[in-house]
Design a protein around this motif. Structure first.
Motif, PDB file in Angstrom:
ATOM      1  N   LEU A 127       0.857  -1.178   0.000  1.00  0.00           N
ATOM      2  CA  LEU A 127       0.000   0.000   0.000  1.00  0.00           C
ATOM      3  C   LEU A 127       0.891   1.225   0.000  1.00  0.00           C
ATOM      4  O   LEU A 127       1.785   1.353   0.839  1.00  0.00           O
ATOM      5  N   MET A 128       0.651   2.112  -0.960  1.00  0.00           N
ATOM      6  CA  MET A 128       1.396   3.359  -1.081  1.00  0.00           C
ATOM      7  C   MET A 128       0.384   4.478  -0.898  1.00  0.00           C
ATOM      8  O   MET A 128      -0.489   4.651  -1.747  1.00  0.00           O
ATOM      9  N   THR A 129       0.485   5.201   0.225  1.00  0.00           N
ATOM     10  CA  THR A 129      -0.555   6.157   0.584  1.00  0.00           C
ATOM     11  C   THR A 129       0.026   7.506   0.996  1.00  0.00           C
ATOM     12  O   THR A 129       1.209   7.620   1.332  1.00  0.00           O
ATOM     13  N   SER A 130      -0.860   8.509   0.977  1.00  0.00           N
ATOM     14  CA  SER A 130      -0.476   9.850   1.402  1.00  0.00           C
ATOM     15  C   SER A 130      -1.726  10.641   1.767  1.00  0.00           C
ATOM     16  O   SER A 130      -2.815  10.362   1.265  1.00  0.00           O
ATOM     17  N   ASP A 131      -1.555  11.654   2.622  1.00  0.00           N
ATOM     18  CA  ASP A 131      -2.610  12.612   2.925  1.00  0.00           C
ATOM     19  C   ASP A 131      -2.566  13.789   1.951  1.00  0.00           C
ATOM     20  O   ASP A 131      -3.477  14.609   1.924  1.00  0.00           O
ATOM     21  N   ASN A 132      -1.500  13.858   1.138  1.00  0.00           N
ATOM     22  CA  ASN A 132      -1.306  14.927   0.170  1.00  0.00           C
ATOM     23  C   ASN A 132      -1.980  14.536  -1.148  1.00  0.00           C
ATOM     24  O   ASN A 132      -1.564  13.581  -1.814  1.00  0.00           O
ATOM     25  N   ALA A 133      -3.013  15.270  -1.536  1.00  0.00           N
ATOM     26  CA  ALA A 133      -3.803  14.939  -2.732  1.00  0.00           C
ATOM     27  C   ALA A 133      -2.943  14.910  -4.001  1.00  0.00           C
ATOM     28  O   ALA A 133      -3.146  14.052  -4.872  1.00  0.00           O
ATOM     29  N   GLU A 134      -1.984  15.827  -4.113  1.00  0.00           N
ATOM     30  CA  GLU A 134      -1.115  15.845  -5.294  1.00  0.00           C
ATOM     31  C   GLU A 134      -0.258  14.588  -5.362  1.00  0.00           C
ATOM     32  O   GLU A 134      -0.048  14.023  -6.435  1.00  0.00           O
ATOM     33  N   LEU A 135       0.238  14.148  -4.224  1.00  0.00           N
ATOM     34  CA  LEU A 135       1.061  12.938  -4.179  1.00  0.00           C
ATOM     35  C   LEU A 135       0.215  11.694  -4.449  1.00  0.00           C
ATOM     36  O   LEU A 135       0.677  10.765  -5.119  1.00  0.00           O
ATOM     37  N   VAL A 136      -1.019  11.685  -3.977  1.00  0.00           N
ATOM     38  CA  VAL A 136      -1.932  10.569  -4.270  1.00  0.00           C
ATOM     39  C   VAL A 136      -2.125  10.477  -5.780  1.00  0.00           C
ATOM     40  O   VAL A 136      -2.023   9.399  -6.369  1.00  0.00           O
ATOM     41  N   THR A 137      -2.376  11.602  -6.420  1.00  0.00           N
ATOM     42  CA  THR A 137      -2.545  11.618  -7.880  1.00  0.00           C
ATOM     43  C   THR A 137      -1.274  11.141  -8.571  1.00  0.00           C
ATOM     44  O   THR A 137      -1.329  10.363  -9.528  1.00  0.00           O
ATOM     45  N   GLU A 138      -0.122  11.584  -8.086  1.00  0.00           N
ATOM     46  CA  GLU A 138       1.153  11.196  -8.695  1.00  0.00           C
ATOM     47  C   GLU A 138       1.377   9.681  -8.616  1.00  0.00           C
ATOM     48  O   GLU A 138       1.754   9.059  -9.613  1.00  0.00           O
ATOM     49  N   ILE A 139       1.130   9.079  -7.462  1.00  0.00           N
ATOM     50  CA  ILE A 139       1.363   7.631  -7.353  1.00  0.00           C
ATOM     51  C   ILE A 139       0.299   6.858  -8.129  1.00  0.00           C
ATOM     52  O   ILE A 139       0.594   5.811  -8.714  1.00  0.00           O
ATOM     53  N   GLN A 140      -0.914   7.356  -8.181  1.00  0.00           N
ATOM     54  CA  GLN A 140      -1.938   6.690  -8.986  1.00  0.00           C
ATOM     55  C   GLN A 140      -1.593   6.772 -10.476  1.00  0.00           C
ATOM     56  O   GLN A 140      -1.771   5.803 -11.216  1.00  0.00           O
ATOM     57  N   ASN A 141      -1.053   7.918 -10.910  1.00  0.00           N
ATOM     58  CA  ASN A 141      -0.595   8.047 -12.297  1.00  0.00           C
ATOM     59  C   ASN A 141       0.580   7.112 -12.569  1.00  0.00           C
ATOM     60  O   ASN A 141       0.674   6.524 -13.651  1.00  0.00           O
ATOM     61  N   TRP A 142       1.484   6.974 -11.581  1.00  0.00           N
ATOM     62  CA  TRP A 142       2.601   6.030 -11.714  1.00  0.00           C
ATOM     63  C   TRP A 142       2.056   4.617 -11.920  1.00  0.00           C
ATOM     64  O   TRP A 142       2.537   3.889 -12.795  1.00  0.00           O
ATOM     65  N   GLY A 143       1.053   4.231 -11.139  1.00  0.00           N
ATOM     66  CA  GLY A 143       0.465   2.898 -11.268  1.00  0.00           C
ATOM     67  C   GLY A 143      -0.176   2.693 -12.623  1.00  0.00           C
ATOM     68  O   GLY A 143      -0.014   1.638 -13.256  1.00  0.00           O
ATOM     69  N   ALA A 144      -0.895   3.701 -13.114  1.00  0.00           N
ATOM     70  CA  ALA A 144      -1.543   3.600 -14.427  1.00  0.00           C
ATOM     71  C   ALA A 144      -0.497   3.487 -15.533  1.00  0.00           C
ATOM     72  O   ALA A 144      -0.633   2.659 -16.445  1.00  0.00           O
ATOM     73  N   LYS A 145       0.548   4.308 -15.458  1.00  0.00           N
ATOM     74  CA  LYS A 145       1.607   4.256 -16.486  1.00  0.00           C
ATOM     75  C   LYS A 145       2.344   2.925 -16.429  1.00  0.00           C
ATOM     76  O   LYS A 145       2.638   2.329 -17.470  1.00  0.00           O
ATOM     77  N   THR A 146       2.639   2.445 -15.240  1.00  0.00           N
ATOM     78  CA  THR A 146       3.341   1.170 -15.104  1.00  0.00           C
ATOM     79  C   THR A 146       2.496   0.043 -15.672  1.00  0.00           C
ATOM     80  O   THR A 146       3.001  -0.818 -16.413  1.00  0.00           O
ATOM     81  N   THR A 147       1.207   0.049 -15.393  1.00  0.00           N
ATOM     82  CA  THR A 147       0.307  -0.977 -15.930  1.00  0.00           C
ATOM     83  C   THR A 147       0.260  -0.899 -17.453  1.00  0.00           C
ATOM     84  O   THR A 147       0.371  -1.923 -18.143  1.00  0.00           O
ATOM     85  N   GLU A 148       0.133   0.310 -17.992  1.00  0.00           N
ATOM     86  CA  GLU A 148       0.098   0.507 -19.448  1.00  0.00           C
ATOM     87  C   GLU A 148       1.387  -0.002 -20.102  1.00  0.00           C
ATOM     88  O   GLU A 148       1.355  -0.701 -21.111  1.00  0.00           O
ATOM     89  N   GLU A 149       2.520   0.363 -19.523  1.00  0.00           N
ATOM     90  CA  GLU A 149       3.814  -0.049 -20.082  1.00  0.00           C
ATOM     91  C   GLU A 149       4.024  -1.557 -19.958  1.00  0.00           C
ATOM     92  O   GLU A 149       4.642  -2.171 -20.824  1.00  0.00           O
ATOM     93  N   MET A 150       3.510  -2.163 -18.886  1.00  0.00           N
ATOM     94  CA  MET A 150       3.618  -3.619 -18.748  1.00  0.00           C
ATOM     95  C   MET A 150       2.814  -4.307 -19.840  1.00  0.00           C
ATOM     96  O   MET A 150       3.269  -5.297 -20.422  1.00  0.00           O
ATOM     97  N   HIS A 151       1.621  -3.788 -20.143  1.00  0.00           N
ATOM     98  CA  HIS A 151       0.799  -4.362 -21.213  1.00  0.00           C
ATOM     99  C   HIS A 151       1.525  -4.261 -22.558  1.00  0.00           C
ATOM    100  O   HIS A 151       1.521  -5.210 -23.340  1.00  0.00           O
ATOM    101  N   LYS A 152       2.157  -3.113 -22.811  1.00  0.00           N
ATOM    102  CA  LYS A 152       2.923  -2.940 -24.055  1.00  0.00           C
ATOM    103  C   LYS A 152       4.073  -3.944 -24.117  1.00  0.00           C
ATOM    104  O   LYS A 152       4.325  -4.547 -25.150  1.00  0.00           O
TER     105      LYS A 152
END
Length: 168
Positions: A127-152
């Protein structure tokens, strides 16, 4: 106890990814042949084809689930120990070559991302978490990009397999 120590080492290792590195590639998200953090996964024969790595957004961050097929947990643990050795190099101030995926994750941790790692019978959950909304968005974007790149990467591997070009 030993599992807890290895888990803590992996979490701590990722924490310092952004501090001592040589960028493996200016463009590729993954560079699993050159990234010193990823290489241990690649050197365990058959492991990559017998594990999954999923990322799921949660309200305050990201849940990362790694599942390892029966008969491959020892290889997974060996890979994690190899990654811990890379962490030791970074902690000693040595430069290491990392892919953009590892650099990006290290950057989020350096900004204060909290990580909780749980070893399971068949892999691990982080679990990668934060109370900082910008950091939450950043790690969620990291997860989406990592998933996309893994599919590629998997599509390319499958394409190479069917064309007879695997390993080239």
């Amino acid at each position: 106890m030993k599992k807890a120590i290895i888990s803590l080492a992996i979490v701590a290792m990722v924490t310092f990814v952004g501090m001592n590195y040589i960028n493996a590639s200016d463009e590729a998200w993954f560079d699993m042949e050159k990234c010193e953090m990823c290489v241990p996964l690649m050197t365990q024969e058959g492991l990559m084809g017998n594990m999954t790595w999923e990322h799921h957004s949660v309200s305050n961050g990201l849940m990362s689930v790694c599942t390892v097929a029966e008969g491959y947990m020892d290889k997974y643990k060996t890979a994690k120990m190899g990654m811990a050795k890379v962490h030791e190099k970074m902690m000693a101030g040595e430069k290491v070559e990392l892919c953009n995926m590892c650099i990006s994750m290290g950057g989020t941790i350096a900004k204060g991302l909290t990580m909780d790692n749980v070893e399971t019978m068949h892999g691990s959950v982080m679990l990668m978490t934060s109370d900082n909304a910008e950091l939450v968005t950043e790690i969620q974007n990291w997860g989406a990009k990592t998933t996309e790149e893994m599919h590629k990467m998997m599509a390319h591997s499958e394409e190479a397999y069917h064309s007879g070009d695997e390993g080239k």
